[in-house]
Structures are given as structure tokens and as C-alpha cells.
Design a protein around this motif. Structure first.
Motif, PDB file in Angstrom:
ATOM      1  N   THR A   1      -6.628   1.348  -6.220  1.00 46.02           N
ATOM      2  CA  THR A   1      -6.442   2.322  -5.156  1.00 46.02           C
ATOM      3  C   THR A   1      -7.605   2.229  -4.178  1.00 46.02           C
ATOM      4  O   THR A   1      -8.771   2.278  -4.591  1.00 46.02           O
ATOM      5  CB  THR A   1      -6.359   3.745  -5.724  1.00 46.02           C
ATOM      6  N   TRP A   2      -7.275   2.058  -2.900  1.00 46.03           N
ATOM      7  CA  TRP A   2      -8.284   1.980  -1.845  1.00 46.03           C
ATOM      8  C   TRP A   2      -8.497   3.361  -1.249  1.00 46.03           C
ATOM      9  O   TRP A   2      -7.547   4.111  -1.034  1.00 46.03           O
ATOM     10  CB  TRP A   2      -7.846   1.028  -0.734  1.00 46.03           C
ATOM     11  N   LEU A   3      -9.753   3.671  -0.947  1.00 42.81           N
ATOM     12  CA  LEU A   3     -10.079   4.915  -0.257  1.00 42.81           C
ATOM     13  C   LEU A   3     -10.308   4.599   1.216  1.00 42.81           C
ATOM     14  O   LEU A   3     -11.132   3.735   1.550  1.00 42.81           O
ATOM     15  CB  LEU A   3     -11.328   5.548  -0.867  1.00 42.81           C
ATOM     16  N   ASN A   4      -9.600   5.286   2.088  1.00 44.65           N
ATOM     17  CA  ASN A   4      -9.694   5.034   3.521  1.00 44.65           C
ATOM     18  C   ASN A   4     -10.957   5.663   4.099  1.00 44.65           C
ATOM     19  O   ASN A   4     -10.916   6.581   4.913  1.00 44.65           O
ATOM     20  CB  ASN A   4      -8.446   5.574   4.235  1.00 44.65           C
ATOM     21  N   GLN A   5     -12.084   5.176   3.614  1.00 41.93           N
ATOM     22  CA  GLN A   5     -13.388   5.553   4.141  1.00 41.93           C
ATOM     23  C   GLN A   5     -14.235   4.297   4.249  1.00 41.93           C
ATOM     24  O   GLN A   5     -14.135   3.405   3.405  1.00 41.93           O
ATOM     25  CB  GLN A   5     -14.101   6.569   3.245  1.00 41.93           C
TER      26      GLN A   5
ATOM     27  N   LEU B   1       0.838  -1.191   0.000  1.00 42.10           N
ATOM     28  CA  LEU B   1       0.000   0.000   0.000  1.00 42.10           C
ATOM     29  C   LEU B   1       0.880   1.250   0.000  1.00 42.10           C
ATOM     30  O   LEU B   1       1.651   1.457   0.925  1.00 42.10           O
ATOM     31  CB  LEU B   1      -0.921   0.014   1.221  1.00 42.10           C
ATOM     32  N   GLU B   2       0.743   2.064  -1.026  1.00 45.01           N
ATOM     33  CA  GLU B   2       1.522   3.286  -1.145  1.00 45.01           C
ATOM     34  C   GLU B   2       0.603   4.491  -1.049  1.00 45.01           C
ATOM     35  O   GLU B   2      -0.407   4.583  -1.748  1.00 45.01           O
ATOM     36  CB  GLU B   2       2.266   3.310  -2.484  1.00 45.01           C
ATOM     37  N   ALA B   3       0.941   5.431  -0.155  1.00 49.87           N
ATOM     38  CA  ALA B   3       0.103   6.608   0.062  1.00 49.87           C
ATOM     39  C   ALA B   3       0.062   7.484  -1.185  1.00 49.87           C
ATOM     40  O   ALA B   3       1.087   7.738  -1.816  1.00 49.87           O
ATOM     41  CB  ALA B   3       0.633   7.403   1.256  1.00 49.87           C
ATOM     42  N   ARG B   4      -1.135   7.940  -1.506  1.00 48.69           N
ATOM     43  CA  ARG B   4      -1.325   8.848  -2.633  1.00 48.69           C
ATOM     44  C   ARG B   4      -1.939  10.178  -2.197  1.00 48.69           C
ATOM     45  O   ARG B   4      -2.325  10.986  -3.027  1.00 48.69           O
ATOM     46  CB  ARG B   4      -2.231   8.184  -3.689  1.00 48.69           C
ATOM     47  N   GLY B   5      -2.033  10.405  -0.892  1.00 51.36           N
ATOM     48  CA  GLY B   5      -2.608  11.634  -0.386  1.00 51.36           C
ATOM     49  C   GLY B   5      -4.118  11.567  -0.340  1.00 51.36           C
ATOM     50  O   GLY B   5      -4.759  10.729  -1.002  1.00 51.36           O
ATOM     51  N   ASN B   6      -4.721  12.448   0.447  1.00 56.32           N
ATOM     52  CA  ASN B   6      -6.181  12.534   0.554  1.00 56.32           C
ATOM     53  C   ASN B   6      -6.822  11.192   0.920  1.00 56.32           C
ATOM     54  O   ASN B   6      -7.879  10.832   0.406  1.00 56.32           O
ATOM     55  CB  ASN B   6      -6.794  13.058  -0.751  1.00 56.32           C
ATOM     56  N   ASP B   7      -6.149  10.440   1.794  1.00 58.46           N
ATOM     57  CA  ASP B   7      -6.684   9.166   2.292  1.00 58.46           C
ATOM     58  C   ASP B   7      -6.812   8.100   1.205  1.00 58.46           C
ATOM     59  O   ASP B   7      -7.656   7.206   1.296  1.00 58.46           O
ATOM     60  CB  ASP B   7      -8.041   9.369   2.980  1.00 58.46           C
ATOM     61  N   MET B   8      -5.975   8.151   0.187  1.00 61.26           N
ATOM     62  CA  MET B   8      -5.995   7.148  -0.879  1.00 61.26           C
ATOM     63  C   MET B   8      -4.692   6.358  -0.852  1.00 61.26           C
ATOM     64  O   MET B   8      -3.611   6.932  -0.658  1.00 61.26           O
ATOM     65  CB  MET B   8      -6.196   7.821  -2.236  1.00 61.26           C
ATOM     66  N   TYR B   9      -4.791   5.033  -1.067  1.00 60.98           N
ATOM     67  CA  TYR B   9      -3.630   4.150  -0.980  1.00 60.98           C
ATOM     68  C   TYR B   9      -3.624   3.178  -2.151  1.00 60.98           C
ATOM     69  O   TYR B   9      -4.585   2.432  -2.364  1.00 60.98           O
ATOM     70  CB  TYR B   9      -3.641   3.383   0.352  1.00 60.98           C
ATOM     71  N   TYR B  10      -2.524   3.197  -2.879  1.00 57.52           N
ATOM     72  CA  TYR B  10      -2.390   2.350  -4.061  1.00 57.52           C
ATOM     73  C   TYR B  10      -1.888   0.973  -3.665  1.00 57.52           C
ATOM     74  O   TYR B  10      -0.878   0.833  -2.983  1.00 57.52           O
ATOM     75  CB  TYR B  10      -1.425   2.985  -5.060  1.00 57.52           C
ATOM     76  N   ASP B  11      -2.622  -0.060  -4.093  1.00 58.20           N
ATOM     77  CA  ASP B  11      -2.271  -1.458  -3.844  1.00 58.20           C
ATOM     78  C   ASP B  11      -1.448  -1.948  -5.034  1.00 58.20           C
ATOM     79  O   ASP B  11      -1.982  -2.148  -6.127  1.00 58.20           O
ATOM     80  CB  ASP B  11      -3.538  -2.290  -3.680  1.00 58.20           C
ATOM     81  N   THR B  12      -0.148  -2.140  -4.817  1.00 55.84           N
ATOM     82  CA  THR B  12       0.755  -2.481  -5.917  1.00 55.84           C
ATOM     83  C   THR B  12       0.556  -3.905  -6.429  1.00 55.84           C
ATOM     84  O   THR B  12       0.993  -4.230  -7.528  1.00 55.84           O
ATOM     85  CB  THR B  12       2.218  -2.314  -5.471  1.00 55.84           C
ATOM     86  N   VAL B  13      -0.088  -4.752  -5.648  1.00 60.90           N
ATOM     87  CA  VAL B  13      -0.345  -6.130  -6.078  1.00 60.90           C
ATOM     88  C   VAL B  13      -1.630  -6.212  -6.898  1.00 60.90           C
ATOM     89  O   VAL B  13      -1.662  -6.792  -7.990  1.00 60.90           O
ATOM     90  CB  VAL B  13      -0.415  -7.079  -4.870  1.00 60.90           C
ATOM     91  N   LEU B  14      -2.697  -5.624  -6.381  1.00 62.44           N
ATOM     92  CA  LEU B  14      -3.987  -5.693  -7.068  1.00 62.44           C
ATOM     93  C   LEU B  14      -4.133  -4.630  -8.155  1.00 62.44           C
ATOM     94  O   LEU B  14      -5.074  -4.693  -8.953  1.00 62.44           O
ATOM     95  CB  LEU B  14      -5.120  -5.539  -6.053  1.00 62.44           C
ATOM     96  N   ASN B  15      -3.247  -3.634  -8.177  1.00 63.41           N
ATOM     97  CA  ASN B  15      -3.320  -2.521  -9.115  1.00 63.41           C
ATOM     98  C   ASN B  15      -4.652  -1.784  -8.992  1.00 63.41           C
ATOM     99  O   ASN B  15      -5.340  -1.505  -9.983  1.00 63.41           O
ATOM    100  CB  ASN B  15      -3.113  -2.989 -10.562  1.00 63.41           C
TER     101      ASN B  15
END
Length: 218
Positions: free
Chosen positions: A43-47, A27-41
Motif C-alpha cells: 500500500t502506497w501513501l500519497n505523501q 492501484l485501489e483506493a483505501r481511503g485517507n490517501d492510501m492506495y493498494y498496489d495489487t501487483v506488488l501487494n
């Protein structure tokens, strides 16, 4: 002369930072509570949106715009064997109604077990263990509850959809009219989403204005 204690503290902090980075490496931070999953390709939203039905979850994510980005969806489920759904219950991740699913075919199960390294209520050998949502990583708003997926449950699609229980680590079917939570997913990496044209035009206008002022000053 430098004391050994600060060095030891620095070493301990470094080790902790390395452990954190390693345990959340996918999981790589993308700002604004968004995280990129490098395995699944994705982006998860932390909500985590509390909803009163599967349809309400679909409606929420369909109308979602976050940080100027739209096109969010609910997580999906595909057969873990790559061909057809297996509805028999299991604890080893060998079927789709199961604990311990590590296959990327189930986005929520993969997030729970692989990316965040949580355990299920049953071990893969069938022994009962105290499964729980112990590790949330950067997804601090994850709840220990039922999460909806976008995939209907084929034996009775009119009434049931696939869900994932983060309090047990179980992928199962759930009645569409039941309460639960929704989490939003975006296909791919949001950092690669083009800048909206309105913002680009505004930037261009500023650049033109700056050029005009330079010419007037000359």
C-alpha cells in the motif's frame, strides 16, 4: 424524445472513466490517501516528505503513523535478475543501475514504469527521449525528484544508498547525505489490518450500554 448529444456525452464520459480505471488498475483506493498496489501487494501513501538525507528518510518513515496504522517503510530494491546486483549502467532495465526497469524487484521503478506508465530519459534501444513524470495517477503528491529507498548500495554502503529519480526514470546510487524525498509503503493491504483493540473495546462498551438501556426500558 431524447437528444443524441447527451447520449454521446455519456458515452464519452464512460469511455474516459474506463480509460482511467484501466490505466490505474493496479492501484485501489483505501481511503485517507492510501492506495493498494495489487501487483506488488503493498500500500502506497500519497505523501512525499522532503528530507535532507537518507537517514532522515528512514527516521521519518519509522515514526510514521497514518490513519491509525504504523509499520510503514521506505521502498526497497532487489536484483532485477533475481540473484545478484549488477552495477553496470544500462538503459534497457537489464541491470540495476538503469532506466526502463519493469521488474517488481524495484518497487519505485515498477510503480513509475508499469503501474503509472511513465517513460524514461532513454528508450530501451538507447535512444534519448524526453523522460519525465507525466503520469501520477492517484499519487498526486509525487514529485519529479530523487526518492530514497531503504536499500544500501553494496559497493559503498557507508556512503551510498539506492535511489530512484522520478524526473528521469533512473534507478541509481546516491550519496546518503544528499537531499531528496521519501514515500511510505506498507506491506500488504491496509484494508485487512485488524481494528485496533482500543476501538474494539469502545465499540463493545457501546453495545453493552445499549443492551443495559433495553433491559431497563423493559
Amino acid at each position: 424524445m431524447i437528444s443524441g448529444k447527451p447520449l454521446l456525452l455519456a458515452s464519452a464520459l464512460s469511455a474516459g472513466m474506463l480509460f482511467t480505471a484501466s490505466s490505474e488498475a493496479a492501484l485501489e483506493a483505501r481511503g485517507n490517501d492510501m492506495y493498494y498496489d495489487t501487483v506488488l501487494n503493498v500500500t502506497w501513501l500519497n505523501q512525499s516528505q522532503a528530507v535532507q538525507s537518507w537517514q532522515e528518510a528512514l527516521d521519518w518513515v519509522a515514526g510514521l503513523s497514518h490513519a491509525g496504522i504504523s509499520g510503514w517503510r521506505l521502498p526497497t530494491v532487489s536484483p532485477v535478475n533475481g540473484s545478484s546486483f549488477q552495477y553496470a549502467e544500462s538503459v534497457d532495465g537489464g541491470t540495476d543501475w538503469s532506466y526502463n526497469i519493469s521488474s517488481p524487484a524495484s518497487e519505485l521503478a515498477h510503480l513509475y514504469y508499469v503501474t503509472l506508465n511513465n517513460s524514461g530519459a532513454y528508450a530501451s534501444n538507447g535512444d534519448y527521449i524526453d523522460g519525465k513524470l507525466t503520469n501520477k495517477g492517484p499519487l498526486s503528491n509525487l514529485q519529479a525528484d530523487l526518492y530514497w529507498t531503504a536499500t544500501e548500495y553494496a559497493p559503498d554502503p557507508a556512503n551510498f544508498a539506492w535511489s530512484f529519480l522520478t524526473d528521469l526514470g533512473l534507478q541509481t546510487d546516491a550519496l546518503k547525505t544528499g537531499n531528496g524525498y521519501a514515500i511510505a509503503v506498507f506491506n500488504g493491504d491496509v484494508s485487512q489490518v485488524p481494528v485496533p483493540s482500543a476501538i474494539w473495546l469502545f465499540s463493545s462498551a457501546l453495545a453493552g450500554l445499549a443492551g443495559l438501556r433495553r433491559r431497563e426500558a423493559a
